[in-house]
Design a protein around this motif. Structure first.
Motif, PDB file in Angstrom:
ATOM      1  N   LEU A   1       0.805  -1.222   0.000  1.00  0.00           N
ATOM      2  CA  LEU A   1       0.000   0.000   0.000  1.00  0.00           C
ATOM      3  C   LEU A   1       0.843   1.279   0.000  1.00  0.00           C
ATOM      4  CD1 LEU A   1      -2.708  -1.094   2.606  1.00  0.00           C
ATOM      5  CD2 LEU A   1      -3.008  -0.892   0.123  1.00  0.00           C
ATOM      6  N   ALA A   2       2.128   1.155   0.276  1.00  0.00           N
ATOM      7  CA  ALA A   2       2.919   2.350   0.587  1.00  0.00           C
ATOM      8  C   ALA A   2       3.132   3.276  -0.608  1.00  0.00           C
ATOM      9  CB  ALA A   2       4.272   1.942   1.171  1.00  0.00           C
ATOM     10  N   ALA A   3       3.083   2.738  -1.801  1.00  0.00           N
ATOM     11  CA  ALA A   3       3.405   3.576  -2.954  1.00  0.00           C
ATOM     12  C   ALA A   3       2.408   4.714  -3.144  1.00  0.00           C
ATOM     13  CB  ALA A   3       3.485   2.716  -4.212  1.00  0.00           C
ATOM     14  N   ASP A   4       1.147   4.454  -2.854  1.00  0.00           N
ATOM     15  CA  ASP A   4       0.159   5.499  -3.109  1.00  0.00           C
ATOM     16  C   ASP A   4      -0.744   5.786  -1.916  1.00  0.00           C
ATOM     17  OD1 ASP A   4      -1.104   3.117  -3.198  1.00  0.00           O
ATOM     18  OD2 ASP A   4      -1.891   3.318  -5.227  1.00  0.00           O
ATOM     19  N   ARG A   5      -0.342   5.302  -0.745  1.00  0.00           N
ATOM     20  CA  ARG A   5      -1.081   5.615   0.480  1.00  0.00           C
ATOM     21  C   ARG A   5      -0.090   6.042   1.556  1.00  0.00           C
ATOM     22  NH1 ARG A   5      -6.239   5.810  -1.510  1.00  0.00           N
ATOM     23  NH2 ARG A   5      -6.643   3.942  -2.739  1.00  0.00           N
ATOM     24  N   GLU A   6      -0.585   6.832   2.478  1.00  0.00           N
ATOM     25  CA  GLU A   6       0.249   7.202   3.628  1.00  0.00           C
ATOM     26  C   GLU A   6       0.124   6.084   4.652  1.00  0.00           C
ATOM     27  OE1 GLU A   6       3.047   9.136   5.178  1.00  0.00           O
ATOM     28  OE2 GLU A   6       1.987  10.481   3.796  1.00  0.00           O
ATOM     29  N   VAL A   7       1.208   5.320   4.824  1.00  0.00           N
ATOM     30  CA  VAL A   7       1.172   4.131   5.667  1.00  0.00           C
ATOM     31  C   VAL A   7       2.094   4.312   6.878  1.00  0.00           C
ATOM     32  CG1 VAL A   7       1.665   1.647   5.784  1.00  0.00           C
ATOM     33  CG2 VAL A   7       0.664   2.628   3.704  1.00  0.00           C
ATOM     34  N   VAL A   8       1.604   3.937   8.041  1.00  0.00           N
ATOM     35  CA  VAL A   8       2.403   3.940   9.265  1.00  0.00           C
ATOM     36  C   VAL A   8       2.396   2.526   9.838  1.00  0.00           C
ATOM     37  CG1 VAL A   8       2.711   4.932  11.565  1.00  0.00           C
ATOM     38  CG2 VAL A   8       1.608   6.263   9.765  1.00  0.00           C
TER      39      VAL A   8
END
Lengths: 544, 193
Positions: A45-52
């Motif tokens: 998901l990290a490429a196009d979402r803000e992921v923590v």
């Protein structure tokens, strides 16, 4: 304190203090747990979402792996010491009929338990998804093999699996494994003759271990300490996907144990996490993926109880923590009167799945393994005992060289009296009740161990081995595969998550873990965990 | 059987040079406000814990070589060069190295008290007797333990680990790729020679 100690201690302490562990603003997805499931979700998901990503444990320095290997060999170090497991952070209770060595069975930190795993990656069989229908016991999964099949293939590419298509008992696959299988061992060739006599089929096993350079990582160089540490990085661990997710922009916060999930009636609103400075912070997000394994996942939900969810978050079914399962070990070992060449590598190369799909109500599925690490490791033996010099060498020579062993894993059915709860009388380093492991095993699993032992014993006798030990029903133990504690079900009254691994109760909360397995089969669970995690990531993306 | 430079390098590859490694068991103090995992792996500084001065490197090397000739089997040759080279990687600024220096210092102290000379100057039979008098033969290794346990950890087992994680040490037992040695993925396939 010596200069070296100062360098290793104070500088790193300063580095730990300097890490920004602030919550990320406007996060789309908060993943709790940086093991394989959380890492794969984050990477996807990290490429196009803000992921923590929040993890309770530290970010281990790859430079320390040889020192961790020394710990694995040194007799003064226990297995949990290798990855710094233990202490108040990892306190737990045991209350079941069966003792469960929880801290031998997990690693907290970036990479999670893949840091110490064996690295075996089989697909579950088709019948494993329909145990109730096909075997007459246990629930069916709300998904079937076909639903997971493309994700299995993808998971094999992501982890890097060395395997071959020579297993006639494996479920159907659409493409070869990403890497060729490891060649059979010398002892496999000894077993092969006995198995042929008995009509047993041997075949390769899929390893999440590079048989050739893969994905920028080294091929296996034969350190022989796969479990609990691979200094070469040839064995897959989830730091691979954590680092990849970070390169794509994900924020990964270590030493940040999530204390509770704040929520309203149908949504999680924030993950409240502690940091080394003693503060608590709140990470908000649109979606939450809980990926803390089969023990800490239900524990976190139970710790997040509220007026709306008095029995624990997402627990309208009452199934949170229930149905705790593991695989049980069955094995037979002995010695031959010829060299067997054990302990050159720390993984096995041949198996027998021939009996797996004969499972029914009485006897569960099981798989058989032909071990390459039977008997003592000479270097470990050398560090114990009252002798040295020529006497020690003589003892090592006497002890090494002719051992053989077969292992195997056996399914345990889900039982409501086998569960993970909270111990009200003991708290961890943050003041939270510790997990109570209440592990019980039913008679079907014990019968299955006996059946596996029968075959193992027959093979060793055919080999001409003198049998020295049997891990039977009275001497078995867990394989450290925590499953079942937030089971998947299409029925909100019967399970915690739905077929998409989204909680029935909360619209924006998914669980990526073996805790969602309704039944466990007898195959090592991590490839299925990975496949489900990739599927979870797709569902999160679709719903965001 | 001759120990070679390759064996020393391999032994170091198995256990690592210790420098800069910051590894520790979790401490009771860990918890809110305390970080885990960054104290040195061998616990409190053994040099100060023992209350004695650390031996200099030449003394340590001489003593370790002297002990190696006792704890290694007779058929091993090239012990001095092997141990010396292994210690090149181990005697760094780490707490582990301090532990080795401290344990050797205490062992030398015992040697002087009981036999009138440091370990390296004792005849082999006295070295063997000294190690047993200290209790290193029956002790379990423990980096934070008694003198016997520390000598077992930092001296005897340090040397045995180096030998038996090396290819030549493994071959002595019949295993040319011992655990800890990255000897590749061919030997496990080969039959006995």
């Amino acid at each position: 304190m010596s200069a070296g100690d100062a360098r290793g201690g104070e500088t790193e302490r300063a580095a730990v203090r300097d890490v920004d562990r602030s919550a990320v603003e406007n996060a789309d997805v908060c993943v709790v747990g940086a093991g394989p499931a959380g890492a794969l979700v984050a990477d996807r998901l990290a490429a196009d979402r803000e992921v923590v990503v929040l993890d309770a444990g530290p970010r281990f320095d790859p430079e320390d792996r040889l020192a961790r290997q020394e710990r694995a060999i040194r007799p003064s170090r226990d297995r949990p010491d290798v990855w710094d497991v233990g202490g108040d952070r990892d306190a737990h209770a045991n209350s079941g009929e069966w003792f469960y060595p929880l801290n031998h069975a997990r690693v907290k930190g970036i990479g999670g338990s893949t840091l110490h795993w064996q690295g075996m990656v089989m697909r579950l069989h088709e019948d494993d998804f329909a145990s109730g229908t096909e075997r007459g016991v246990g629930p069916d999964w709300p998904i079937d093999y076909a639903d997971l099949r493309p994700y299995y293939a993808e998971a094999e590419r992501e982890l890097g699996v060395a395997g071959a298509s020579d297993n006639p008992y494996a479920p159907p696959r659409e493409e070869p494994h990403p890497m060729p299988a490891f060649e059979p061992s010398h002892s496999d060739s000894l077993f092969a003759e006995a198995c042929e006599e008995l009509g047993l089929d041997m075949h390769s096993v899929p390893n999440a271990r590079n048989s050739e350079p893969y994905d920028g990582r080294s091929p296996c160089v034969g350190y022989g300490t796969c479990q609990p540490v691979c200094p070469a990085g040839a064995k897959y661990d989830a730091t691979v996907h954590v680092e990849r997710a970070e390169e794509k922009g994900a924020t990964v916060i270590d030493r940040a144990p999530v204390q509770r999930l704040e929520h309203d009636a149908d949504r999680v609103t924030a993950a409240v996490y502690a940091t080394p400075d003693g503060e608590e912070r709140r990470q908000t997000a649109d979606a939450f993926v809980v990926a803390c394994g089969g023990v800490e996942t239900p524990r976190l939900l139970l710790l997040s109880e509220s007026e709306a969810y008095p029995d624990g978050l997402a627990n309208s079914s009452g199934a949170v923590g229930k149905f705790f399962m593991d695989h049980l070990f069955a094995g037979v070992g002995g010695t031959l009167d010829e060299p067997t060449r054990q302990n050159h590598v720390g993984f096995y190369t041949s198996a027998c799945d021939q009996f797996y799909d004969e499972a029914d109500e009485e006897v569960g599925p099981f798989k058989l393994e032909f071990l390459n690490y039977a008997g003592p490791s000479p270097v470990e033996e050398a560090l114990t005992g009252d002798d040295w010099g020529d006497d020690l060498l003589e003892r090592l020579r006497d002890g090494y060289g002719t051992h053989v062993a077969m292992g195997g894993l056996v399914e345990q059915l889900p039982r409501s009296d086998s569960y993970i709860g909270l111990d009200p009388d003991r708290t961890d380093d943050r003041g939270n009740p510790v997990p109570e492991v209440h592990w019980n095993v039913g008679d079907r699993a014990l019968r299955t161990i006996e059946r596996a032992n029968e075959i193992q014993r027959a093979v060793l006798e055919e080999l001409g081995a003198e049998i020295e030990w049997v891990a039977g029903p009275d001497a078995t133990g867990p394989a450290y595969h925590h499953m079942g504690t937030t089971r998947m079900s299409a029925d909100p009254d019967a399970g915690v998550v739905d077929a998409d691994c989204r909680t029935h109760d909360l619209d924006n909360c998914w669980i990526a873990s073996s805790s969602v397995f309704p039944t466990g089969g007898a195959m090592n669970p991590t490839l299925t965990i990975a496949a489900l995690a990739l599927r979870v990531a797709d569902d999160v993306r679709e719903r965001l | 059987m001759e120990l070679t430079r390759r064996d020393a390098t391999a032994a170091l590859a198995a256990v690592g040079a210790t420098g800069g490694i910051a590894l520790a068991a979790r401490r009771e103090a860990d918890g809110p406000g305390a970080e885990s995992g960054e104290a040195d792996r061998d616990g409190a500084d053994p040099g100060t814990e023992a209350g004695g001065a650390l031996s200099d490197d030449d003394t340590v090397r001489a003593a370790m070589i002297a002990v190696a000739t006792v704890v290694y089997p007779e058929e091993v040759e090239g012990v001095e060069g092997f141990v010396d080279e292994f210690l090149d990687g181990r005697l760094d600024g780490s707490a582990h190295a301090s532990g080795v220096r401290a344990a050797v210092g205490e062992l030398d102290g015992a040697a002087r008290s009981w036999h009138g000379a440091p370990v390296a100057e004792l005849p082999e039979s006295d070295r063997d007797r000294l190690l047993r008098e200290v209790g290193a033969d029956t002790a379990d290794e423990n980096p934070d333990g008694t003198l016997a346990e520390r000598v077992r950890y930092y001296v005897v087992n340090e040397l045995l680990l180096a030998l038996y994680a090396s290819p030549t040490g493994g071959e002595l037992v019949g295993l040319e790729n011992p655990q800890g040695h990255p000897g590749g993925t061919e030997s496990y396939r080969r039959g006995p020679r």
